[in-house]
Design a protein around this motif. Sequence first.
Motif, PDB file in Angstrom:
ATOM      1  N   LYS A   1       0.818  -1.214   0.000  1.00 48.85           N
ATOM      2  CA  LYS A   1       0.000   0.000   0.000  1.00 48.85           C
ATOM      3  C   LYS A   1       0.852   1.263   0.000  1.00 48.85           C
ATOM      4  CE  LYS A   1      -3.903  -2.139   2.450  1.00 48.85           C
ATOM      5  NZ  LYS A   1      -4.714  -2.136   3.691  1.00 48.85           N
ATOM      6  N   GLY A   2       2.141   1.096  -0.309  1.00 49.62           N
ATOM      7  CA  GLY A   2       3.034   2.248  -0.344  1.00 49.62           C
ATOM      8  C   GLY A   2       3.548   2.669   1.006  1.00 49.62           C
ATOM      9  N   GLY A   3       3.506   1.748   1.978  1.00 50.02           N
ATOM     10  CA  GLY A   3       3.914   2.068   3.331  1.00 50.02           C
ATOM     11  C   GLY A   3       5.372   1.782   3.623  1.00 50.02           C
ATOM     12  N   VAL A   4       5.721   1.919   4.889  1.00 55.10           N
ATOM     13  CA  VAL A   4       7.093   1.759   5.354  1.00 55.10           C
ATOM     14  C   VAL A   4       7.084   0.837   6.573  1.00 55.10           C
ATOM     15  CG1 VAL A   4       9.200   2.943   6.087  1.00 55.10           C
ATOM     16  CG2 VAL A   4       7.540   4.136   4.636  1.00 55.10           C
ATOM     17  N   VAL A   5       8.067  -0.052   6.648  1.00 59.58           N
ATOM     18  CA  VAL A   5       8.194  -0.991   7.757  1.00 59.58           C
ATOM     19  C   VAL A   5       9.510  -0.724   8.480  1.00 59.58           C
ATOM     20  CG1 VAL A   5       8.389  -3.423   8.414  1.00 59.58           C
ATOM     21  CG2 VAL A   5       6.833  -2.734   6.579  1.00 59.58           C
ATOM     22  N   PHE A   6       9.440  -0.640   9.810  1.00 56.16           N
ATOM     23  CA  PHE A   6      10.633  -0.443  10.636  1.00 56.16           C
ATOM     24  C   PHE A   6      10.890  -1.693  11.469  1.00 56.16           C
ATOM     25  CE2 PHE A   6       9.326   3.861   9.736  1.00 56.16           C
ATOM     26  CZ  PHE A   6      10.504   4.583   9.648  1.00 56.16           C
ATOM     27  N   GLY A   7      12.169  -2.036  11.605  1.00 56.96           N
ATOM     28  CA  GLY A   7      12.538  -3.174  12.425  1.00 56.96           C
ATOM     29  C   GLY A   7      14.034  -3.216  12.628  1.00 56.96           C
ATOM     30  N   ALA A   8      14.508  -4.237  13.328  1.00 51.76           N
ATOM     31  CA  ALA A   8      15.931  -4.376  13.647  1.00 51.76           C
ATOM     32  C   ALA A   8      16.666  -5.086  12.520  1.00 51.76           C
ATOM     33  CB  ALA A   8      16.109  -5.145  14.955  1.00 51.76           C
ATOM     34  N   GLY A   9      17.787  -4.509  12.132  1.00 52.60           N
ATOM     35  CA  GLY A   9      18.621  -5.115  11.099  1.00 52.60           C
ATOM     36  C   GLY A   9      20.092  -4.907  11.432  1.00 52.60           C
ATOM     37  N   PHE A  10      20.965  -5.510  10.637  1.00 53.66           N
ATOM     38  CA  PHE A  10      22.406  -5.325  10.808  1.00 53.66           C
ATOM     39  C   PHE A  10      22.890  -4.141   9.979  1.00 53.66           C
ATOM     40  CE2 PHE A  10      22.084 -10.004  11.557  1.00 53.66           C
ATOM     41  CZ  PHE A  10      22.594 -10.027  12.843  1.00 53.66           C
ATOM     42  N   ASP A  11      23.871  -3.396  10.507  1.00 53.28           N
ATOM     43  CA  ASP A  11      24.535  -2.411   9.676  1.00 53.28           C
ATOM     44  C   ASP A  11      25.711  -3.086   8.969  1.00 53.28           C
ATOM     45  OD1 ASP A  11      26.666  -2.578  11.469  1.00 53.28           O
ATOM     46  OD2 ASP A  11      26.310  -0.618  12.373  1.00 53.28           O
TER      47      ASP A  11
END
Length: 385
Positions: free
Chosen positions: A104-114
Amino acid sequence: MPHTNSILSLTPQQNCCGCSACLNVCPKACITMQSDAEGFLYPTVDQTSCVDCGLCEKVCPVLHPPEPHAALAIYAAKHTSKKVRKASSSGGMFTALAQPVLEKGGVVFGAGFDKDWNVCHQSAETLEDLDKLRRSKYVQSNIGNTFQQAKNFLDQGRPVLFTGTPCQIAGLKNYLGKEYENLLTADIICHGVPSPAVWRKFLDENFIHTKIKAINFRNKFFAWNKFYLSFQTNKGPRIHGDKRSLNEVFRSLFRKFSHTTYENAFLKAFLKDLILRPACHACAFKNNQHWSDFTMGDLWGAWPRSILSKQDQKLGISVLIISSEKGRSFFKQLSTVQYVSVPLEKVTTFNLPLKTSPQPHFNREIFFARYQQEPVQTLIVTLLE
């Protein structure tokens, strides 16, 4: 705003969960998150810029916890795609919730590696980017300014799914200060968060001359419930053209740095409560209360045969707790989830972190007094014997 020379004196340091809501809300950007001797981030203040507005105190979820919600529904659930479940820690619920938001054109935030394999919160705006946020990372994630980023997207009218630990979601809710119809939140059943500095030292000691290409805390090659921590590196035999079985090649490729819970020092220290943040031992976000629309975790000890065949057990299954009407309405529209109701007592019996805080290991203080001078792996093994 009361403060000391360095650490913000909003609450005793041992109670601070490190959610970074204070950093995100500060209108003068005078708050930063600095690592203490144990490697956990705490807020510090530039006193020359502080205007005593008090916003940092108002958003602190420990001092001012948002209103929790009771569970409306509890499901044993799995994604209908085996490919998705294979790429997930358990039943693939994160992907099931995230994909419709992105579509739907949204954004998801979560934990990831740099790039250096530290854990930090990040955003994904495409399905291709979503994979970096999949799978458990047993290290406290640095929130950074992602609360601000999420608010900007919400104010633009874009759908947002924000995932994190219960304290991080509580911090986000306080920071936003109001309900957004276009916001969905999902927290995890949290055992506690290990020290980022211990994780960093563990990596530096074990991969001095080896480049890490991938890390998976929950590799399912052998079994979902083995907590198989694997590191893919630039050294080892190539799978293509190798005459050995894939199983033999895998064991050889990850021989040195891939272990089950019972073999890996870092995982043992995590699960034995040797390296957790002090606030985790008196967590303010327990007792089966929920601050998110969804709570996700592993479904241990209650595997309904109606949706989990013996063949599927290798891929795992999730528990999904729905705690808001908005969440329930969203969930009903999902077409990629197979689920069945399960009793709360069955879930909590095998997921004690829903109810209680972990007790610190009796050697915790000794570990943190010595870990900077001694090899982490050797010290963990010695103190856990």
